[in-house]
Design an enzyme around this catalytic site. Structure first.
Site, PDB file in Angstrom:
ATOM      1  N   GLU A   3      41.259  37.739  27.462  1.00 14.11           N
ATOM      2  CA  GLU A   3      41.290  38.875  28.788  1.00 14.11           C
ATOM      3  C   GLU A   3      39.905  38.494  29.847  1.00 14.11           C
ATOM      4  O   GLU A   3      39.646  38.793  30.694  1.00 14.11           O
ATOM      5  CB  GLU A   3      40.975  40.293  28.240  1.00 14.11           C
ATOM      6  CG  GLU A   3      40.407  41.228  29.205  1.00 14.11           C
ATOM      7  CD  GLU A   3      40.753  42.746  28.036  1.00 14.11           C
ATOM      8  OE1 GLU A   3      41.176  42.667  27.715  1.00 14.11           O
ATOM      9  OE2 GLU A   3      39.703  42.717  28.685  1.00 14.11           O
TER      10      GLU A   3
ATOM     11  N   HIS B 269      41.444  38.588  21.797  1.00 11.93           N
ATOM     12  CA  HIS B 269      42.434  39.297  22.372  1.00 11.93           C
ATOM     13  C   HIS B 269      41.197  39.581  23.969  1.00 11.93           C
ATOM     14  O   HIS B 269      42.130  38.908  24.869  1.00 11.93           O
ATOM     15  CB  HIS B 269      42.900  40.572  21.788  1.00 11.93           C
ATOM     16  CG  HIS B 269      43.655  41.073  22.920  1.00 11.93           C
ATOM     17  ND1 HIS B 269      42.932  42.106  23.803  1.00 11.93           N
ATOM     18  CD2 HIS B 269      45.107  41.304  23.892  1.00 11.93           C
ATOM     19  CE1 HIS B 269      43.822  42.378  25.144  1.00 11.93           C
ATOM     20  NE2 HIS B 269      44.968  42.373  24.492  1.00 11.93           N
ATOM     21  N   ASN B 270      40.177  40.046  23.549  1.00 16.42           N
ATOM     22  CA  ASN B 270      39.462  40.410  24.940  1.00 16.42           C
ATOM     23  C   ASN B 270      38.691  39.075  25.460  1.00 16.42           C
ATOM     24  O   ASN B 270      38.006  39.197  26.303  1.00 16.42           O
ATOM     25  CB  ASN B 270      38.766  40.977  24.267  1.00 16.42           C
ATOM     26  CG  ASN B 270      38.573  42.706  24.613  1.00 16.42           C
ATOM     27  OD1 ASN B 270      40.060  43.262  24.263  1.00 16.42           O
ATOM     28  ND2 ASN B 270      38.257  43.523  24.128  1.00 16.42           N
TER      29      ASN B 270
ATOM     30  N   SER C 115      44.754  47.795  21.902  1.00 16.47           N
ATOM     31  CA  SER C 115      44.660  48.102  23.910  1.00 16.47           C
ATOM     32  C   SER C 115      45.698  48.598  24.335  1.00 16.47           C
ATOM     33  O   SER C 115      46.420  49.058  23.421  1.00 16.47           O
ATOM     34  CB  SER C 115      44.738  45.629  23.433  1.00 16.47           C
ATOM     35  OG  SER C 115      44.942  45.525  24.662  1.00 16.47           O
TER      36      SER C 115
ATOM     37  N   LYS D 283      41.508  41.143  17.725  1.00 19.20           N
ATOM     38  CA  LYS D 283      40.897  42.369  18.471  1.00 19.20           C
ATOM     39  C   LYS D 283      40.247  41.197  19.952  1.00 19.20           C
ATOM     40  O   LYS D 283      40.368  41.348  20.685  1.00 19.20           O
ATOM     41  CB  LYS D 283      41.080  43.595  18.623  1.00 19.20           C
ATOM     42  CG  LYS D 283      40.730  44.123  19.759  1.00 19.20           C
ATOM     43  CD  LYS D 283      41.581  44.397  20.617  1.00 19.20           C
ATOM     44  CE  LYS D 283      41.474  45.589  21.471  1.00 19.20           C
ATOM     45  NZ  LYS D 283      40.097  45.805  22.631  1.00 19.20           N
TER      46      LYS D 283
END
Lengths: 339, 339, 339, 339
Positions: free
Chosen positions: D195, D191-192, D120, D188
């Site tokens: 987001e 994480h997105n 990221s 990840k």
């Protein structure tokens, strides 16, 4: 029992017809003479003068309003001075229940009773009957019982609920005294909130079925877009009108809204006559507000409401912001087409 | 037309009864003899030996599986070696359509045809008929038509859809050949996804009605909690069983699910027999997965799914995190009770 | 510039400290003497008499209220009669902006100015500074500028935004005159609505990470429950405190709320001190109401709000209804445990 | 430590630059010579021949892939035959973690190690550092530590988390070995997903602020549309760029995404360069799929995802269905404009 009707749109006119069929003499008023004339030819006493309208009603007068929620106050301002103590005003439209509470208090000053009736049934109501959710004083609501009983569908229109043991209850006829003033429109409000949720459930599901062929479409893939991983699982060309039809019998999702959906799809499976800007007429919003005030979760009903807002372009700025953020952190230019 | 049934739970047994009433001879198999015995006494040929079961079927054999989705592969492993080319296996349970695709390819090796049938109707199906969503080879599905026609409710169980002009279509009988293998369970999957949304719409709405008296409850107010601003608007004590009943006739939200809701509420308005841990049996999840794969918005259907997850405590850690964050930035201790 | 502070809770006391550090003489009032004493020892003029408090302020008086939103009206009722035309009242708490509008109109009768200040920063504000969103008359807000500038964090606490060319604007200091009365609390309200959404995003995501080992748990499977199809993909035991920490540097999701989350998880990864009943203090609700009134979609912010309602058990009746419906159509008994 | 980089787009090129600044010799490969040339001029060894690339790497080779997820398999097919047992392949792109698991097993056949790194940081990473979420074998990940340490932001880029007592942990540097192969991209992915939720929270909130003037617009009112009840409460003209800026300091919603939002709004408050078709690159979908597989509620993250789908027109058919239903039951023609 004589009833006076103000507001002769689709709903009001059909309700007058159903009342007359049931033997209730009707006096009707509308600003425009055409609708009055049509009902007069079917047996109603009709007038374009409010004074005349009031004069032709026997006391205690029962005046049913079937006008847009936004003009109720205006109509009441003209009507109430012509009424007398003991008369009854029934608001059968889509008023906010908080307005009912205020209006009932105002009319009480003049000794006029106020009854709120949430009315469901739409254009089919003339034949199918109207489901009536009623708020107001107990004895006044009881007094109007013959009117409600005629407008309502009647017990024969659905099988009896197993386990019920309230043989005299009007709910089985399709009308219900829900509580004090405002209770009728409160229940109707939530009824419509539920309606939004039901409609959205069908619409989303049918959209998923329609896209069961998504694996056949090529999807752009680049650093920004992941390709469909399993296109082999999305190769179906499904016949939506037939699917809506098959669900109408025997399935768990059978409903009147599904009947209507099947009819709409039978007419045009592509729905080319519609652009997809979905209106909302207030009750869905008020239902969400009530949920929030009460502290009750309503994720489904509110999602259905917000889909309608978004359908009218009201998410556009938020979406531009998302694209702008993506450009900021990833340098991604917005894609103009494709998925 | 003779049919063999494997799996004699509630669904399977009732389907055998409906088939026999319709004149179809049935051979039934179950591991446990009791269910076999019950159907034998009603005219079925019954056996607890799979070999015997297969032997008693005339060729080409038509074997209907009505077993939990998780044991289908196991049953097929035992059954298929006993079958011959030209025989037909019908999976009438709740299999994932992707498994249908795999199984059809496997059975094809042995020349055995595979038909998937999504079956809706539940415990009421014996009398009400079953809505059947069918996937498979065209001629095989056509061959089985008499079976489907008997299981389905029949055209008379609902009024005709205005505007339809497909008089021969089976959809009006309550069964539909949706497409190639898997299409039946795909349509059934989305059917159940819709069902989740419909159920949630009613449940949320009735919960809002139940809390129409929220203004009567005192709510703690402190720096952390805003009091209700307008308690005067939330003073209604609404009768939920009667409201569910009144909606059953004439209203836009009338449906079979509402009929069932009215029945449940007539039995016990407080629903004290339930704790509120709501199960989900797969299709709702798969529908959401399909929406995501296709790139189709399904906020209502997914919200309904997530409500069920949360009802089983699966949001607890997330909620503890929220309380922990609030403590970090505001020093707020978590409140143990109240709203 | 002299400032009078009413309300010496965590927020009010720390703001007084920050103001005194910035050279502003402070007069403080609280019903309870302890908090007064603490600040007096740090240089404030303190009193437990409101009359005395007002007397010690130089004219035009600037009185900052830092009290729970529910007691603001009560405090004003006592305070305003003691004030004179030209004095200024600042509400720095979490009032609803509609109350600001009403109060400003009331105070205007007495010639007293009213300024609303939405204050963010929590317990960290003493050192970190407070973000101030201000509504009120232009010249009055400008007059109070030194106070705001001291309370605010100052430009150095974050890198400059590239592309900005408003060098004199206070927004870079951390305070902003948003518009006429109410605008400050309106912006703060939406700020908190966003906060709910941000918090929920982290909480949901971390819950998904925590359950990355779901494939290791056996899940009941029967006719009612589909087993996990791919347990091999959910075998990770992830270290949540370390993950929250690693995201704090360089990642797109870095934020102050993440810093706090990392701190909470560093303390106790299991969050055993919390039960998961998440409070909401009004602004999240009001934000959702504003979205609905405006016709703006807010599915994320409202979902975050409804999660909090559900965390407090307010979905329970809806969930029992869902279980009751399932029992009606499928004969399914509710499962007492498991997933 | 020498590193080979395949894929010299924005991300790959910048990572090479950061590695070289940190003293790591880099060998770079790209099909197109331009990007190679640019890095060669900055000190990298560059080549447009894969054979040459591999030949120039010292053993055990460490090859970092920074290519679109959709071409990873293709690149591996060419690359792996050129490698030897003991070599290491690192996938730093946005691969689905399930592909990592498959690829690691494939490469293991050749004795080649596979490490997945969720990265990221976006275009800002060159200066700000990259947040790295790593999956793979323990000793291989440890061997690559110097590379990760250089790419990561370093402990100084954020204040220490109070209460932490793991002084040696790399998480504070901005990189973390999350678990076995796939764990890096799993973290990840979520994480997105987070987001998406964060971005939607800001976007919805700012949209509500932008429409704080909704009371100034006339809204059609008729039987179908309720007028705004309290236009006096929606009369604010708010300055969004200034509001985004003021929240950057001291507020609870401060974040890097807010910094970027403020920058975008400083450039153009109307965001006229964007149409509002928001892309999604896979991780948001996969996060929702993981939530569903795990049985974890994710209403906020999924709502954020579905907003993106809807922004691209993928709700259109569902919306047309809603309008069609409304016409069926209410006779309502769809409104072409207005709210």
């Amino acid at each position: 029992m004589q009833i006076g009707m103000i507001g002769l749109g689709r709903m009001g006119s059909n309700m007058v017809r159903r009342l007359m069929r049931g033997g209730h003499p009707c006096v009707v008023y509308n600003r425009h003479g055409e609708a009055v004339e049509a009902l007069r030819s079917q047996g109603a006493v009709g007038t374009v003068s409010l004074e005349d309208f009031v004069a032709r009603l026997t006391k205690p007068r029962a005046v049913w309003l079937m006008v847009p929620a936004t003009v109720v106050d205006e109509v009441l301002a003209q009507l109430v001075p012509l009424l007398e103590a003991g008369d009854i005003v029934i608001d059968g439209g889509n008023s906010y229940y908080r307005d009912d509470m205020r209006r009932a208090a105002e009319l009480q000053q003049a000794g006029v009773h106020y009854v709120d009736v949430g009315t469901s049934g739409g254009v089919a109501g003339l034949e199918r009957g109207y489901c009536l959710m009623i708020g107001g004083e107990k004895d006044i609501v009881r007094y109007l019982d013959p009117v409600f009983a005629t407008l309502a569908p009647g017990v024969g229109t659905a099988p009896r609920t197993p386990g019920r043991h309230k043989p005299d209850a009007s709910a089985e006829q399709g009308y219900l005294h829900c509580g004090p003033v405002g209770a009728g429109h409160f229940v109707k409000m939530v009824h419509n909130g539920i309606e939004y949720g039901l409609m959205a459930a069908y619409a989303e599901g049918l959209n998923i079925l329609r896209n069961a062929n998504a694996g056949k479409r090529s999807r752009d893939s680049d650093a920004e877009t992941a390709p469909m991983r399993n296109p082999e699982y999305y190769q179906y060309e499904l016949d939506l009108p037939e699917i809506a039809e098959v669900w109408r019998r025997g399935s768990v999702v059978a409903s009147w809204l599904l009947d209507l959906t099947a009819a709409a799809l039978a007419e045009d499976a592509e729905l080319t006559g519609f652009s997809g800007r979905v209106s909302d007429s207030g009750e869905g919003r008020w239902t969400a507000l009530a949920a929030i005030d009460e502290g009750v979760p309503a994720p489904v009903l509110s999602a259905a409401l917000f889909e309608r807002f978004a359908s009218r372009g009201d998410a556009d700025y938020a979406n531009r912001l998302l694209s702008a953020m993506r450009k900021q952190f990833g340098g991604h230019d917005e894609k103009k087409e494709g998925r």
